[in-house]
Write a protein that holds these residues in place. Structure first.
Motif, mmCIF file in Angstrom:
data_model
loop_
_atom_site.group_PDB
_atom_site.id
_atom_site.type_symbol
_atom_site.label_atom_id
_atom_site.label_comp_id
_atom_site.label_asym_id
_atom_site.label_seq_id
_atom_site.Cartn_x
_atom_site.Cartn_y
_atom_site.Cartn_z
ATOM 1 N N ARG A 75 0.714 -1.090 0.075
ATOM 2 C CA ARG A 75 0.259 0.138 -0.008
ATOM 3 C C ARG A 75 0.900 1.218 0.065
ATOM 4 N NH1 ARG A 75 -5.026 0.413 -0.924
ATOM 5 N NH2 ARG A 75 -5.663 1.474 0.882
ATOM 6 N N ARG A 76 1.942 1.273 0.753
ATOM 7 C CA ARG A 76 2.709 2.338 0.601
ATOM 8 C C ARG A 76 3.402 2.844 -0.294
ATOM 9 N NH1 ARG A 76 4.293 5.220 4.992
ATOM 10 N NH2 ARG A 76 3.753 3.410 6.360
ATOM 11 N N ALA A 105 -4.010 8.144 -3.897
ATOM 12 C CA ALA A 105 -2.822 8.150 -3.042
ATOM 13 C C ALA A 105 -2.934 8.700 -1.557
ATOM 14 C CB ALA A 105 -1.696 8.890 -3.766
ATOM 15 N N ILE A 106 -3.854 9.961 -1.669
ATOM 16 C CA ILE A 106 -4.202 10.723 -0.457
ATOM 17 C C ILE A 106 -5.009 9.601 0.555
ATOM 18 C CG2 ILE A 106 -5.541 12.279 0.710
ATOM 19 C CD1 ILE A 106 -4.704 14.135 -1.739
ATOM 20 N N GLU A 107 -5.822 8.649 -0.123
ATOM 21 C CA GLU A 107 -6.739 7.884 0.893
ATOM 22 C C GLU A 107 -5.807 7.100 1.394
ATOM 23 O OE1 GLU A 107 -9.735 4.611 -0.176
ATOM 24 O OE2 GLU A 107 -10.060 6.162 -1.300
ATOM 25 N N ILE A 108 -4.754 6.361 0.494
ATOM 26 C CA ILE A 108 -3.881 5.544 1.125
ATOM 27 C C ILE A 108 -2.825 6.042 2.291
ATOM 28 C CG2 ILE A 108 -1.961 3.703 0.679
ATOM 29 C CD1 ILE A 108 -3.549 3.326 -2.007
ATOM 30 N N GLU A 113 -1.617 7.008 8.049
ATOM 31 C CA GLU A 113 -1.273 7.722 8.718
ATOM 32 C C GLU A 113 0.033 8.360 8.498
ATOM 33 O OE1 GLU A 113 -1.819 6.836 12.972
ATOM 34 O OE2 GLU A 113 -3.710 5.888 12.450
ATOM 35 N N ASP A 114 0.473 8.646 7.227
ATOM 36 C CA ASP A 114 1.649 9.111 6.609
ATOM 37 C C ASP A 114 1.114 10.582 6.335
ATOM 38 O OD1 ASP A 114 3.931 9.913 5.126
ATOM 39 O OD2 ASP A 114 3.975 7.923 3.942
ATOM 40 N N ARG A 115 1.245 11.517 7.470
ATOM 41 C CA ARG A 115 0.947 12.841 7.577
ATOM 42 C C ARG A 115 1.611 13.775 6.607
ATOM 43 N NH1 ARG A 115 -3.836 13.843 8.606
ATOM 44 N NH2 ARG A 115 -3.505 15.618 9.803
ATOM 45 N N ILE A 148 -2.272 20.169 8.106
ATOM 46 C CA ILE A 148 -1.493 18.793 8.283
ATOM 47 C C ILE A 148 -0.071 19.401 8.684
ATOM 48 C CG2 ILE A 148 -0.619 16.948 7.482
ATOM 49 C CD1 ILE A 148 -3.290 16.529 5.831
ATOM 50 N N ALA A 149 0.356 20.118 7.715
ATOM 51 C CA ALA A 149 1.746 20.747 8.153
ATOM 52 C C ALA A 149 2.057 21.395 9.280
ATOM 53 C CB ALA A 149 2.210 21.712 6.973
#
Length: 179
Positions: A75-76, A105-108, A113-115, A148-149
């Motif tokens: 998935r990553r 890509a954003i959904e995954i 939790e790859d912010r 997020i940032a």
């Protein structure tokens, strides 16, 4: 090892050496039948072709890498490759093709939790929407990227998002309130 060397060459701007390193790594991965390594190298190679402006080659390489990543269930790597492919289309005259790729890509990345990557992908998606003339959707993506940032202390990402929001506001004759 050679793939990491390719990353270093890319960061240094030595693209011919990076290309050679990635191609050798890909050959070794193919000989070893290491599909995970192949998919990872193809993703990085696609990014390099994008930097070099060879977008058609970037798309071909990234699509090959995406098929491998999906077959492996990684998935990553799928998210990274979808993001890279979306970035290519966002830079072309076909930004509408970028949108579903970037949304996937954003959904995954959100699920993983790859912010940091989610924030970066939202900025690219914002750029795709802006190129399509959908400034409301672009603003929403930039605002989400900014939130997020800020939440993860990513000052560079925060600055980029604020810059994009400033550009959108300037084009619309508005003042950006950042405090």
């Amino acid at each position: 090892m050679l793939g990491n060397l390719g990353n270093t060459y890319t960061e240094q701007g030595n693209y011919p050496a990076a290309l050679e390193s990635y191609q050798k790594t890909l050959e070794l991965a193919q000989q070893a039948q290491d599909r995970g390594m192949q998919a990872g190298v193809l993703q990085r190679l696609g990014q390099l072709y994008t930097r070099l402006g060879n977008l058609s080659r970037a798309v071909a390489v990234l699509e090959e890498g995406l098929a491998l990543a999906r077959g492996l269930g990684d998935r990553r790597l799928q998210a990274y490759t979808l993001g890279s492919l979306g970035t290519v289309y966002a830079r072309t005259t076909e930004p509408d093709r970028a949108v579903p790729l970037l949304q996937s890509a954003i959904e995954i990345t959100a699920q993983l939790e790859d912010r940091p990557n989610e924030s970066a992908l939202r900025q690219v998606l914002g750029s795709a929407y802006a190129a399509m003339g959908n400034l409301r959707a672009a603003r929403q993506q930039y605002e989400q990227a900014l939130a997020i940032a800020r939440s993860i202390g990513d000052r560079a990402g925060e600055g980029q998002a604020l810059g994009e929001l400033g550009q959108r506001n300037r084009h619309q004759g508005q003042v950006l309130e950042i405090w």
